[in-house]
Enzyme design. Structure first.
Site, mmCIF file in Angstrom:
data_model
loop_
_atom_site.group_PDB
_atom_site.id
_atom_site.type_symbol
_atom_site.label_atom_id
_atom_site.label_comp_id
_atom_site.label_asym_id
_atom_site.label_seq_id
_atom_site.Cartn_x
_atom_site.Cartn_y
_atom_site.Cartn_z
ATOM 1 N N LYS A 162 -80.079 -34.821 -136.314
ATOM 2 C CA LYS A 162 -80.695 -34.712 -137.632
ATOM 3 C C LYS A 162 -80.022 -35.723 -138.556
ATOM 4 C CE LYS A 162 -77.784 -31.028 -139.510
ATOM 5 N NZ LYS A 162 -77.729 -29.676 -140.052
ATOM 6 N N HIS A 206 -68.452 -37.585 -127.168
ATOM 7 C CA HIS A 206 -68.757 -39.013 -127.250
ATOM 8 C C HIS A 206 -67.479 -39.849 -127.134
ATOM 9 C CE1 HIS A 206 -72.882 -38.151 -128.214
ATOM 10 N NE2 HIS A 206 -73.136 -39.436 -128.412
#
Length: 184
Positions: free
Chosen positions: A103, A38
């Site tokens: 999650k 990222h």
């Protein structure tokens, strides 16, 4: 809440039909990426360079898979905790990312970005890494190979199981379900 079968690309129209609490089976192409990947995507954007894949109508799965066993496209592929990507997510949403799989909770900044840009957050079940890997039919490193398990991979998935936790309106299953069990 219902079970839905969806395929990629994850268009804005498909996003609008997904509600918090829906269970989904995803088929098509998804991409992987964790913290280091990222950061490199954001650095690439900041330099005005071309990204290694088109974010528009794409899904990124936050995963660092284990090495593949012989004859398999990938090893165990359980979800990574999503908030680790929160500071780096909104610029990707602004460039067309429509789905994220991970999650755990997301920040208000990411949820606001999802609402502004029409995206959803799916949760994959932690602890089911081997089962999830069975839905991955092909895996190809397409960027940042030097990151090892954190390299960006293009995955071909078939009936990848997930739950819509936050929909494009900001409805958040973590909040709505907790409220049901509070003492009054």
């Amino acid at each position: 809440m219902e079970e839905k079968i969806i395929s990629t690309p994850l268009t804005k129209e498909k996003v609008k039909n997904l509600k918090s609490g829906d269970t989904v089976l995803i088929s098509g192409t998804i991409y992987t990426g964790r913290d280091a990947a990222h950061q490199r995507l954001i650095d690439t954007i900041n330099r005005g360079e071309k990204l290694p894949f088109d974010l528009k109508n794409s899904i990124i799965y936050y995963v660092g898979p284990t090495p593949a066993k012989p004859g398999k496209p990938i090893g165990s592929a359980g979800p990574t905790t999503s908030y680790r990507m929160d500071d780096l997510t909104v610029p990707l949403l602004e460039r067309g990312l429509t789905g994220m799989i991970g999650k755990g909770v997301r920040s208000l900044t990411v949820i606001d970005g999802m609402k502004r840009n029409g995206a959803v957050y799916f949760v994959a079940i932690g602890g089911a890494a081997a089962l999830i890997a069975d839905s991955i039919k092909d895996s190809e490193v397409i960027a940042y190979e030097d990151l090892g398990p954190e390299a960006i991979r293009k995955l071909t998935v078939e009936n990848f199981p997930a739950v819509v936790v936050i929909d494009h309106l900001g409805n958040n299953l973590y909040e709505t379900e907790r409220k049901k069990y509070l003492y009054k």
